[in-house]
Design a protein around this motif. Structure first.
Motif, short mmCIF file in Angstrom:
data_model
loop_
_atom_site.label_atom_id
_atom_site.label_comp_id
_atom_site.label_asym_id
_atom_site.label_seq_id
_atom_site.Cartn_x
_atom_site.Cartn_y
_atom_site.Cartn_z
N MET A 1 5.85 -12.20 -17.64
CA MET A 1 4.49 -11.72 -16.93
C MET A 1 4.85 -12.16 -15.59
SD MET A 1 0.97 -10.67 -17.88
CE MET A 1 0.84 -11.56 -19.64
N ASN A 2 5.00 -11.68 -14.56
CA ASN A 2 5.55 -12.87 -13.73
C ASN A 2 3.33 -13.59 -12.80
OD1 ASN A 2 4.70 -10.67 -12.39
ND2 ASN A 2 6.16 -10.06 -11.09
N ALA A 3 2.96 -12.98 -13.17
CA ALA A 3 2.27 -12.98 -12.30
C ALA A 3 0.80 -13.47 -12.31
CB ALA A 3 1.52 -11.59 -11.21
N ALA A 23 3.39 -15.38 -5.99
CA ALA A 23 3.82 -16.56 -5.21
C ALA A 23 4.42 -15.47 -3.76
CB ALA A 23 5.03 -17.71 -6.13
N ASP A 24 4.85 -14.60 -4.20
CA ASP A 24 5.47 -13.92 -3.47
C ASP A 24 4.89 -13.40 -2.14
OD1 ASP A 24 5.53 -12.35 -4.85
OD2 ASP A 24 7.38 -11.04 -4.26
N PHE A 25 3.75 -12.25 -2.66
CA PHE A 25 2.10 -12.30 -2.08
C PHE A 25 2.17 -13.06 -1.19
CE2 PHE A 25 -1.05 -10.30 -0.85
CZ PHE A 25 -0.76 -8.41 -0.99
N THR A 26 1.57 -14.13 -1.84
CA THR A 26 0.97 -15.62 -1.50
C THR A 26 1.98 -16.17 0.12
OG1 THR A 26 -0.20 -16.00 -3.92
CG2 THR A 26 -0.12 -17.73 -1.75
N ALA A 27 3.03 -16.46 -0.08
CA ALA A 27 3.91 -16.53 0.97
C ALA A 27 3.46 -16.19 2.01
CB ALA A 27 4.83 -16.58 0.31
N ASN A 28 3.55 -14.69 2.02
CA ASN A 28 3.36 -14.22 3.26
C ASN A 28 2.17 -13.13 3.36
OD1 ASN A 28 6.11 -14.19 3.63
ND2 ASN A 28 6.53 -12.56 1.85
N ALA A 29 1.37 -13.94 2.88
CA ALA A 29 -0.32 -13.27 3.17
C ALA A 29 -1.12 -13.78 4.51
CB ALA A 29 -1.04 -13.03 1.68
N ALA A 30 -1.34 -12.86 5.01
CA ALA A 30 -2.94 -13.70 6.64
C ALA A 30 -3.83 -14.13 5.78
CB ALA A 30 -3.56 -12.00 6.42
N LEU A 392 6.69 4.35 -8.50
CA LEU A 392 5.17 3.37 -8.18
C LEU A 392 6.17 2.46 -7.27
CD1 LEU A 392 2.13 3.77 -10.56
CD2 LEU A 392 3.84 5.23 -8.34
N SER A 393 7.30 1.52 -7.60
CA SER A 393 7.94 0.44 -7.04
C SER A 393 7.68 0.58 -5.52
CB SER A 393 9.38 0.09 -7.36
OG SER A 393 9.95 2.11 -6.28
N SER A 394 6.86 1.54 -5.04
CA SER A 394 6.75 0.39 -3.18
C SER A 394 5.58 0.23 -3.16
CB SER A 394 6.99 2.14 -2.34
OG SER A 394 6.06 3.06 -3.53
N LEU A 395 4.51 -0.25 -3.99
CA LEU A 395 2.95 -0.81 -4.32
C LEU A 395 3.04 -1.99 -4.85
CD1 LEU A 395 1.54 1.84 -6.81
CD2 LEU A 395 1.28 1.99 -4.94
N ARG A 396 2.70 -2.70 -3.70
CA ARG A 396 2.63 -4.06 -2.98
C ARG A 396 1.10 -4.21 -3.71
NH1 ARG A 396 1.28 -7.41 1.18
NH2 ARG A 396 1.30 -5.87 3.07
N LEU A 397 -0.07 -3.55 -3.44
CA LEU A 397 -1.58 -4.19 -3.39
C LEU A 397 -2.73 -2.80 -3.93
CD1 LEU A 397 -3.59 -6.64 -3.04
CD2 LEU A 397 -3.41 -4.93 -0.13
N LEU A 398 -3.02 -3.11 -4.48
CA LEU A 398 -3.89 -2.11 -5.35
C LEU A 398 -5.44 -2.21 -4.64
CD1 LEU A 398 -2.77 -1.47 -8.34
CD2 LEU A 398 -2.27 0.33 -6.81
N GLY A 419 2.31 -2.66 -12.45
CA GLY A 419 3.50 -2.78 -13.29
C GLY A 419 3.78 -4.74 -12.65
N GLU A 420 1.87 -4.85 -13.24
CA GLU A 420 1.67 -6.35 -13.42
C GLU A 420 2.10 -6.89 -11.87
OE1 GLU A 420 3.07 -7.68 -16.83
OE2 GLU A 420 1.54 -6.25 -18.10
N LYS A 421 2.83 -6.29 -11.17
CA LYS A 421 2.93 -6.89 -9.56
C LYS A 421 2.47 -7.40 -8.64
CE LYS A 421 6.14 -3.89 -7.78
NZ LYS A 421 5.91 -3.30 -6.76
N CYS A 422 1.15 -6.34 -8.26
CA CYS A 422 0.37 -6.19 -7.66
C CYS A 422 -1.27 -6.62 -7.78
CB CYS A 422 -0.14 -4.69 -7.17
SG CYS A 422 1.78 -3.73 -7.41
N PRO A 423 -1.69 -7.37 -6.76
CA PRO A 423 -2.91 -7.66 -6.70
C PRO A 423 -3.97 -6.44 -6.48
CG PRO A 423 -1.68 -9.05 -4.82
CD PRO A 423 -1.04 -8.66 -5.21
N ILE A 424 -4.62 -6.61 -7.32
CA ILE A 424 -6.16 -6.20 -7.07
C ILE A 424 -7.32 -6.89 -6.51
CG2 ILE A 424 -7.56 -4.29 -8.47
CD1 ILE A 424 -6.14 -4.06 -10.69
N VAL A 425 -7.38 -5.40 -4.54
CA VAL A 425 -8.93 -6.35 -4.56
C VAL A 425 -10.08 -5.20 -4.75
CG1 VAL A 425 -7.70 -7.39 -2.37
CG2 VAL A 425 -8.23 -4.85 -2.88
N ASP A 426 -11.04 -5.60 -5.34
CA ASP A 426 -12.13 -5.05 -6.58
C ASP A 426 -13.32 -5.38 -5.05
OD1 ASP A 426 -14.62 -4.31 -7.23
OD2 ASP A 426 -14.56 -5.28 -9.34
#
Ligand code: WTA
Length: 665
Positions: A1-3, A23-30, A392-398, A419-426
């Motif tokens: 599980m990477n995330a 980590a790679d999401f965080t690296a490029n996040a606003a 669904l590999s194009s997804l990066r955020l839910l 796929g356990e790689k996308c953050p979810i914003v509730d």
């Protein structure tokens, strides 16, 4: 599980699983990491007005810059950026033509039948300008109200943007509302025109729109309406009133593709959107121009971390606030490419969402918990519609919105869709708040399933008791926001007193915005979990409805003497509507009861709209009442759930009635 660092499962109802952003999401996040989040919060604490002024200058193009950030003189009628002037449509369209986005796809329209239409920013700009010129040719001008009663379409978004361009205030009415609901909103808004379509296409069926507008106008009282503009969607047969009705194409085809925007004051009402409260008729939530646009753009960046290369898809309808902020305005304000979907998640099969993500390589996907729960069921039953059967590999955020998401649905979404790689914003927010309020930031906040985590920077959310005093973490209470924020509701259209009394109640000191939800903060993390409405508002499939509205609709039926409506927990829709009804005639049983229940359901569908039809109707000779005649809703909620009554019923005048009310017709 990477995330994720999955801790223990659920202990009681305390959710202890924590998922860190990849980590790679965080690296490029606003907003990259919690330090960045905390720094923004600290900036807002230090200089509240300076913080919002900075963001308003960075995110919005002003024709006349503002010099005053917040005016609290006439609280709670707050004003933001009041001496600034701007135009929302300019910010959403012209700005993109200047930014090099002219040939970028603004909208990928996915029709009900799967047909795809791409619209660039240049196309959309021209469409909106022609539409705006057309509206002007009908005499529609700044400050006029225009009702939009349309299905999901490029034209629906263009209609909203065209109103904004000429300074007309739109009021979109969800296409599932009945003629009567439409008529009430037209009258309350005092609208001069209705923009509609001949029909809408949903799930392979053609459903009427124009016919319902005709019916609404024929009910009377809509004398302010001068024109009905009709977009030809299906070509179905419709009635046409000469002099009043006009085809959209006839209105716009010969118009110029340029239209000078009407520069309006920041506080100019951009739109009114009707929503349900605990009492009375639906209220027209009024939003301003400047603060709202700031919010739409800012939260696209903060919560959705939108990037130029993203393909964004929000599955909401423009008839609800989510479709305003996160379809019509937010994505265009930041120059995003978005999918707009006409259809329903289960047509032609329950894998439609996943198939559409695959087809358009969607990278950000935003939907409602109800949709997720129903698709879980469908994919349990049929592997072919399971997300795993699609790429669904194009997804990066839910994201999710509209109602609490239960941890199990969150986990399913996280694993099977992300796929356990996308953050979810509730994302917790409301029609009144204009945009997100409490939500994880995808590149910063560690996520806990079922919790909307922490307020956005500058949002002073808190939990208080009934006297307005803070309650400690770990103890539930009433959710409030302690300071005004730019995108907040400005007033209730035509009813400032109701606005003040309802949202800034004296009991809480008159200064806190009352959201109407209960909430609890985690003892250790301070994370918020929304525990549900504390008033008589129901949330069915993410649709807000007042129990009183449904009760009034029921008692308007000649057969009905009395009715009480409560919400019942529902695995799929979150809540469902359960109505307890007393007829003027003797209590019906068996087939008779079934027949009358069906009749009443149809009736409510006509009075309000199909979404308000009670799932269950139970008949009694009376309703459980105290000796002073007050209906004991608390008991009705227990009965609706099918639980046995353990409460004290000694104050009840007619305890025998409870037995009757256990039975569904
Ligand atoms: C509920 C929809 C829990 C809440 C944007 C609120 C939520 C009402 C969430 C507003 C969430 C919305 N978690 N509950 N993430 N989002 N709600 O006005 O009860 O249609 O008060 O706005 O939905 O519904 P509205």
């Amino acid at each position: 599980m990477n995330a994720a660092t999955e801790q223990e499962g659920q202990q009681g109802h305390v959710e202890s699983r924590v998922f860190n952003p990849p980590a790679d999401f965080t690296a490029n996040a606003a907003v990259s990491g919690m330090e960045a989040y905390n720094a923004l919060c600290a900036e807002a604490e230090r200089d509240y007005e300076g913080f919002w002024a900075r963001l308003a200058r960075e995110n919005v193009d002003w024709q006349t810059p503002f010099t005053r950030t917040l005016n609290e003189d006439n609280a709670p009628f707050y004003k933001w950026f009041e001496d600034g002037k701007l135009n929302v449509s300019y910010n959403c369209l012209d700005r993109n033509l200047q930014n090099g986005n002219a040939d970028k796809t603004a909208i990928i329209f996915e029709a009900d039948d799967g047909t795809v239409t791409n619209v660039t920013y240049k196309d959309l700009h021209a469409k909106v300008c022609k539409f705006a010129n057309g509206l002007k040719s009908l005499g529609i001008k700044k400050g006029d109200r225009v009702v939009i009663y349309m299905s999901m379409s490029v034209e629906g978004v263009a209609a909203m943007q065209a109103c904004a361009r000429i300074g007309a205030t739109h009021s979109v009415v969800f296409g599932g509302f009945s003629a009567k609901s439409l008529q009430e909103r037209i009258i309350d808004a005092g609208a001069v025109a209705v923009i509609t379509a001949d029909e809408q296409s949903r799930g392979g069926k053609q459903l009427p729109l124009k016919a319902i507008v005709d019916e609404a106008l024929a009910m009377g009282g809509c004398d302010t309406i001068k024109n009905v503009v009709v977009y030809k969607r299906t070509g179905g047969n419709i009635g046409f009133t000469e002099g009043r009705d006009i085809w959209l194409s006839d209105l716009v085809d010969n118009q110029a593709a340029e239209c000078e925007p009407e520069w309006v004051e920041a506080e100019h009402p951009l739109f009114i959107l009707y929503t349900s409260g605990s009492t009375g008729t639906p209220k027209g939530v009024q939003h301003a121009t400047g603060g709202y646009l700031l919010w739409a753009a800012l939260t696209m960046k903060w919560s959705f971390d939108i990037k130029p290369s993203d393909v964004y898809w929000c599955t909401a309808d423009i008839g609800w606030v989510t479709g305003h902020t996160y379809i019509a305005y937010g994505p265009t304000a930041v120059g995003a490419t978005q999918v707009i979907f006409e259809g329903i998640p289960t047509f032609p099969h329950a894998g439609r969402f996943w198939e559409t993500v695959q087809k358009h390589k969607v990278s950000i996907f935003y939907t409602a918990p109800t949709a997720i729960r129903s698709l879980i069921k469908a994919s349990d039953a049929d592997e072919k519609v399971h997300p795993k059967s699609f790429d669904l590999s194009s997804l990066r955020l839910l994201g999710t919105v509209g109602e609490p998401i239960n941890p199990e649905a969150w986990m399913w979404y996280y694993r099977n869709v992300g796929g356990e790689k996308c953050p979810i914003v509730d994302t917790f927010w409301q029609t009144e708040t204009g945009g997100h309020m409490i939500t994880p930031l995808p590149g910063a906040t560690p996520m806990v399933p079922g919790s909307c985590t922490l307020p956005l920077p500058g949002i002073m959310a808190a939990i208080v008791d009934e006297s307005g005093a803070d309650v400690p973490n770990g103890q539930g209470g009433i959710l409030v926001v302690k300071r005004p924020w730019p995108s907040m509701i400005r007033t209730i259209w035509n009813n400032p007193d109701r606005f003040k009394a309802g949202y800034f109640p004296e009991e809480l000191g008159g200064k806190y915005y009352l959201a109407g939800d209960g909430a609890i903060r985690n003892k250790d993390t301070g994370y918020f979990t929304i525990t549900g409405r504390i008033d008589d508002v129901l949330n069915v499939s993410g649709h807000r409805m007042g129990t009183m509205e449904i009760e009034s609709a029921l008692v308007a039926n000649p057969l009905v003497a009395e009715a009480a409506v409560v919400g019942k927990p529902d695995d799929t829709t979150g809540e469902s509507i359960c109505a307890f009804v007393v007829l003027k005639q003797a209590r019906p049983t068996g087939e008779d009861a079934k027949k009358i229940a069906a009749e009443l359901r149809t009736w409510v569908g006509k009075e309000i709209g199909p979404i308000a039809k009670p799932k269950e109707i139970r008949f009694g000779d009376n309703l459980p009442k105290t000796r002073s005649g007050k209906i004991m809703r608390r008991l009705l909620r227990v009965l609706a759930k099918g639980e046995s009554i353990t409460q004290d019923v000694s104050t009840l005048e007619n305890p025998a009635i409870l037995e009757q009310l256990k039975e569904t017709a």
